[in-house]
Design a protein around this motif. Structure first.
Motif, PDB file in Angstrom:
ATOM      1  N   UNK A  89       0.857  -1.189   0.000  1.00  0.00           N
ATOM      2  CA  UNK A  89       0.000   0.000   0.000  1.00  0.00           C
ATOM      3  C   UNK A  89       0.887   1.231   0.000  1.00  0.00           C
ATOM      4  N   UNK A  90       0.518   2.229  -0.795  1.00  0.00           N
ATOM      5  CA  UNK A  90       1.241   3.500  -0.778  1.00  0.00           C
ATOM      6  C   UNK A  90       0.300   4.583  -0.292  1.00  0.00           C
ATOM      7  N   UNK A  91       0.857   5.533   0.444  1.00  0.00           N
ATOM      8  CA  UNK A  91       0.092   6.619   1.042  1.00  0.00           C
ATOM      9  C   UNK A  91       0.609   7.944   0.475  1.00  0.00           C
ATOM     10  N   UNK A  92      -0.287   8.747  -0.084  1.00  0.00           N
ATOM     11  CA  UNK A  92       0.172   9.961  -0.767  1.00  0.00           C
ATOM     12  C   UNK A  92       0.368  11.151   0.171  1.00  0.00           C
ATOM     13  N   UNK A  93       0.088  10.984   1.461  1.00  0.00           N
ATOM     14  CA  UNK A  93       0.369  12.048   2.426  1.00  0.00           C
ATOM     15  C   UNK A  93       1.667  11.758   3.177  1.00  0.00           C
ATOM     16  N   UNK A  94       1.841  10.502   3.584  1.00  0.00           N
ATOM     17  CA  UNK A  94       3.058  10.128   4.306  1.00  0.00           C
ATOM     18  C   UNK A  94       4.182   9.720   3.364  1.00  0.00           C
ATOM     19  N   UNK A  95       3.840   9.411   2.130  1.00  0.00           N
ATOM     20  CA  UNK A  95       4.822   9.010   1.117  1.00  0.00           C
ATOM     21  C   UNK A  95       5.643   7.789   1.552  1.00  0.00           C
ATOM     22  N   UNK A  96       4.909   6.812   2.065  1.00  0.00           N
ATOM     23  CA  UNK A  96       5.543   5.550   2.441  1.00  0.00           C
ATOM     24  C   UNK A  96       4.913   4.406   1.671  1.00  0.00           C
ATOM     25  N   UNK A  97       5.756   3.397   1.391  1.00  0.00           N
ATOM     26  CA  UNK A  97       5.299   2.113   0.865  1.00  0.00           C
ATOM     27  C   UNK A  97       5.260   1.124   2.021  1.00  0.00           C
ATOM     28  N   UNK A  98       4.112   0.460   2.183  1.00  0.00           N
ATOM     29  CA  UNK A  98       3.947  -0.510   3.259  1.00  0.00           C
ATOM     30  C   UNK A  98       3.757  -1.905   2.664  1.00  0.00           C
ATOM     31  N   UNK A  99       4.542  -2.878   3.143  1.00  0.00           N
ATOM     32  CA  UNK A  99       4.348  -4.286   2.757  1.00  0.00           C
ATOM     33  C   UNK A  99       3.589  -4.962   3.895  1.00  0.00           C
ATOM     34  N   UNK A 100       2.346  -5.378   3.597  1.00  0.00           N
ATOM     35  CA  UNK A 100       1.403  -5.793   4.628  1.00  0.00           C
ATOM     36  C   UNK A 100       1.184  -7.299   4.591  1.00  0.00           C
ATOM     37  N   UNK A 101       1.256  -7.936   5.752  1.00  0.00           N
ATOM     38  CA  UNK A 101       0.846  -9.323   5.918  1.00  0.00           C
ATOM     39  C   UNK A 101      -0.671  -9.333   6.071  1.00  0.00           C
ATOM     40  N   UNK A 102      -1.368  -9.859   5.075  1.00  0.00           N
ATOM     41  CA  UNK A 102      -2.826  -9.786   5.100  1.00  0.00           C
ATOM     42  C   UNK A 102      -3.458 -10.732   6.104  1.00  0.00           C
ATOM     43  N   UNK A 103      -2.665 -11.653   6.675  1.00  0.00           N
ATOM     44  CA  UNK A 103      -3.209 -12.545   7.687  1.00  0.00           C
ATOM     45  C   UNK A 103      -3.447 -11.806   8.996  1.00  0.00           C
ATOM     46  N   UNK A 104      -2.570 -10.839   9.319  1.00  0.00           N
ATOM     47  CA  UNK A 104      -2.715 -10.134  10.595  1.00  0.00           C
ATOM     48  C   UNK A 104      -2.744  -8.612  10.467  1.00  0.00           C
ATOM     49  N   UNK A 105      -2.562  -8.083   9.240  1.00  0.00           N
ATOM     50  CA  UNK A 105      -2.612  -6.643   9.022  1.00  0.00           C
ATOM     51  C   UNK A 105      -1.363  -5.900   9.403  1.00  0.00           C
ATOM     52  N   UNK A 106      -0.290  -6.630   9.747  1.00  0.00           N
ATOM     53  CA  UNK A 106       0.945  -5.991  10.178  1.00  0.00           C
ATOM     54  C   UNK A 106       1.766  -5.528   8.975  1.00  0.00           C
ATOM     55  N   UNK A 107       2.269  -4.295   9.036  1.00  0.00           N
ATOM     56  CA  UNK A 107       3.176  -3.787   7.999  1.00  0.00           C
ATOM     57  C   UNK A 107       4.579  -4.279   8.320  1.00  0.00           C
ATOM     58  N   UNK A 108       5.015  -5.297   7.589  1.00  0.00           N
ATOM     59  CA  UNK A 108       6.286  -5.942   7.882  1.00  0.00           C
ATOM     60  C   UNK A 108       7.480  -5.199   7.289  1.00  0.00           C
ATOM     61  N   UNK A 109       7.222  -4.317   6.361  1.00  0.00           N
ATOM     62  CA  UNK A 109       8.285  -3.504   5.788  1.00  0.00           C
ATOM     63  C   UNK A 109       7.703  -2.140   5.436  1.00  0.00           C
ATOM     64  N   UNK A 110       8.424  -1.089   5.802  1.00  0.00           N
ATOM     65  CA  UNK A 110       7.983   0.277   5.504  1.00  0.00           C
ATOM     66  C   UNK A 110       9.146   0.983   4.817  1.00  0.00           C
ATOM     67  N   UNK A 111       8.884   1.513   3.594  1.00  0.00           N
ATOM     68  CA  UNK A 111       9.928   2.107   2.767  1.00  0.00           C
ATOM     69  C   UNK A 111       9.499   3.505   2.353  1.00  0.00           C
ATOM     70  N   UNK A 112      10.434   4.436   2.404  1.00  0.00           N
ATOM     71  CA  UNK A 112      10.138   5.776   1.904  1.00  0.00           C
ATOM     72  C   UNK A 112       9.910   5.719   0.398  1.00  0.00           C
ATOM     73  N   UNK A 113       8.872   6.413  -0.081  1.00  0.00           N
ATOM     74  CA  UNK A 113       8.492   6.329  -1.496  1.00  0.00           C
ATOM     75  C   UNK A 113       9.410   7.125  -2.403  1.00  0.00           C
ATOM     76  N   UNK A 114      10.089   8.141  -1.904  1.00  0.00           N
ATOM     77  CA  UNK A 114      10.997   8.978  -2.699  1.00  0.00           C
ATOM     78  C   UNK A 114      10.297   9.644  -3.888  1.00  0.00           C
ATOM     79  N   UNK A 115       8.996   9.807  -3.781  1.00  0.00           N
ATOM     80  CA  UNK A 115       8.255  10.613  -4.749  1.00  0.00           C
ATOM     81  C   UNK A 115       7.138  11.288  -3.971  1.00  0.00           C
ATOM     82  N   UNK A 116       6.878  12.534  -4.261  1.00  0.00           N
ATOM     83  CA  UNK A 116       5.975  13.327  -3.425  1.00  0.00           C
ATOM     84  C   UNK A 116       4.505  13.261  -3.845  1.00  0.00           C
ATOM     85  N   UNK A 117       4.226  12.648  -4.974  1.00  0.00           N
ATOM     86  CA  UNK A 117       2.850  12.689  -5.465  1.00  0.00           C
ATOM     87  C   UNK A 117       2.393  11.306  -5.948  1.00  0.00           C
ATOM     88  N   UNK A 118       2.524  10.258  -5.126  1.00  0.00           N
ATOM     89  CA  UNK A 118       2.149   8.913  -5.586  1.00  0.00           C
ATOM     90  C   UNK A 118       0.639   8.754  -5.676  1.00  0.00           C
TER      91      UNK A 118
END
Length: 533
Positions: A89-118
């Motif tokens: 999931x990408x968020x256009x306000x926080x500019x983060x990429x989240x890798x989510x485990x759909x079994x428990x909803x936990x974001x197992x990896x969070x990466x800066x998007x390095x683009x301001x308008x995703x």
């Protein structure tokens, strides 16, 4: 009775052709789980839909039933992608990429998007693609650290949704209300389809269908993509076109012979004649040239000073916009082009000069080792839009292809001469069509006219390639010159080159002889008026 039966059979056939599914047609639609749907993804079984109103990620069956829901990791989820095991999931306000485990909803990896308008993301099997809605670019990034791997231009100015079909990217654009299929290596637009609604956002590919979430209607649409339909028509108009030719002899001598040729249009994919063409006055005869184009031939003798001649061809037609659906992988080989087509449309001519070393060398340089007829044509098309600029009144008029290419400016006719020469030099059949154009309004006058090329693609036939129209910086606008005809034209002339009646012109032509000096004035123009039901 017989005429009525024929009429109803025709109407039944037309109705049937309207319900045949074509690429981009809606197969089904369902209600979005929230009122602000943004990104979409497909996990192999279920659709995922992000909603920025509820800050939730919904897992849906393809009949619209909510299977589960997760809270979004940020406050403005705009894009989703599935990497085979996890939801991104990408968020256009926080500019983060989240890798989510759909079994428990936990974001197992969070990466800066390095683009301001995703706006949206997708997974291509190795990399994550991000659509940047302000910079108008598509970026591929490393899923380990978010670092940029490559970037290509967005097809148009409002990239809002992304999906990957295993070969190409799909990009939705709310500004143009279209969805584009894009080559990820270059950004080349291969196909353009109408979006199903007014504000196309997230996209997802399920292996057979393209899904689109619409932000305005709060609907999710399943779109047909794989199809053998070769084209569709839309934006139908019923118009009357009066093709008018006028010739005046102001003397003082006599015009001893005047031959006038006016091209007679026929039914084509973009036009249906509603009645036979009307002639005023009646021509001396109908002649056909070596390209099988028909003309009304007028022959006038001994026109004294002060006399004039006027001829009108009245055409009543339904004109349509046409979109051709070309899949480069389904185009046949050069060896599949029929021999009669090659014999006819690989011929040389004075506007082409195929044996000129400049044409030969340029064509080989452009095409390289490409063997697919579509990509051969596309490379020539791209070369012309990069190396020529449009000039309606170029120096010298309708110059031959070598002169045009060396000069760097061209009229629409000269674009056509250059395209034909380069295509034929490498064995690709190319011809041109000439048309009278609506100029903004349904009641208008055309004195300029337009000409463009058609390329023979095996398995598809003759497909329009208008490099003049493609001379634009945006990939989507460039692609609009390929496989598209707008509902502005009546095509009057189809030709492979020099005609015994038209030479290298189109729509109209004349030849005259005189005794003593004559000052001559000619006009040829098309007068449009809408037909009232």
């Amino acid at each position: 009775m017989f005429r009525n039966i024929c009429f109803y059979l025709v109407m039944l056939l037309l109705s049937y052709t309207q319900i045949i599914a074509a690429p981009g047609d809606v197969l089904s639609n369902l209600e979005a789980p929230g009122h602000f749907p943004t990104g979409m993804a497909f996990d192999g079984r279920y659709l995922w839909v992000a909603d920025r109103g509820t800050d939730s990620l919904y897992q849906l069956s393809r009949d619209g039933k909510i299977h589960s829901a997760l809270p979004a990791p940020g406050y403005s989820p705009t894009g989703l992608a599935w990497d085979g095991s996890h939801l991104w999931c990408i968020d256009d306000k926080e500019n983060y990429l989240y890798r989510i485990n759909t079994e428990n909803g936990v974001s197992e990896r969070i990466i800066e998007a390095y683009t301001n308008h995703p706006k949206d993301i997708c997974w291509d099997g190795e990399l994550i693609w991000i659509a940047d809605s302000k910079l108008d670019i598509l970026l591929s990034v490393d899923p380990e650290d978010g670092m940029l791997i490559s970037k290509i231009p967005s097809p148009s100015k409002n990239p809002d949704g992304l999906a990957f079909d295993g070969t190409c990217l799909w990009v939705s654009d709310r500004g143009t209300d279209r969805i584009y299929r894009v080559q990820p290596e270059t950004g080349t637009v291969i196909l353009s389809i109408h979006a199903p609604d007014e504000h196309a956002r997230g996209l997802a590919w399920d292996g057979a269908k393209l899904w689109n979430a619409d932000y305005q209607s709060d609907r999710i649409y399943a779109l047909k993509i794989e199809d053998d339909t070769k084209f569709k028509t839309y934006d139908h108009k019923r118009q009357q076109l009066d093709n008018i030719f006028e010739f005046r002899n102001y003397g003082p001598g006599t015009v001893t012979e005047l031959d006038v040729y006016i091209a007679i249009p026929e039914n084509r994919d973009n036009q249906t004649l509603l009645s036979p063409v009307a002639f005023d006055p009646k021509p001396a005869g109908i002649v056909t040239d070596r390209w099988q184009q028909k003309f009304a031939h007028y022959k006038i003798k001994n026109m004294e000073s002060g006399q004039q001649f006027r001829a009108t061809l009245t055409i009543k037609a339904e004109i349509k916009a046409v979109e051709y659906f070309i899949d480069p992988d389904k185009v046949g080989t050069m060896n599949d082009i029929p021999k009669p087509i090659k014999e006819k449309y690989l011929a040389d001519g004075k506007k082409l000069q195929l044996t000129d070393p400049f044409i030969q060398n340029t064509a080989r340089k452009i095409v390289g080792d490409e063997s697919n007829p579509y990509w051969i044509a596309r490379k020539i098309f791209n070369y012309l839009i990069e190396h020529l600029s449009y000039n309606l009144k170029p120096v010298g008029g309708w110059n031959p292809a070598p002169t045009v290419l060396k000069r760097g400016t061209a009229s629409c006719s000269e674009y056509s001469f250059a395209f034909i020469a380069l295509g034929r030099a490498v064995g690709l059949p190319v011809r041109y069509v000439g048309a009278v154009s609506l100029r903004g309004d349904d009641a208008s006058l055309d004195e300029v006219f337009h000409r463009w090329c058609e390329v023979y693609l095996p398995n598809y036939g003759w497909i329009p390639f208008d490099a003049n129209k493609g001379d634009d910086p945006l990939p989507a606008d460039q692609a609009s010159g390929i496989g598209n005809i707008s509902s502005r034209y009546v095509i009057t002339t189809t030709s492979g080159g020099g005609s015994e009646y038209m030479d290298w012109t189109y729509n109209f032509n004349l030849r005259w002889k005189s005794k003593d000096k004559c000052r001559i004035h000619t006009e040829h123009y098309g007068e449009w008026s809408p037909l009232v039901e």
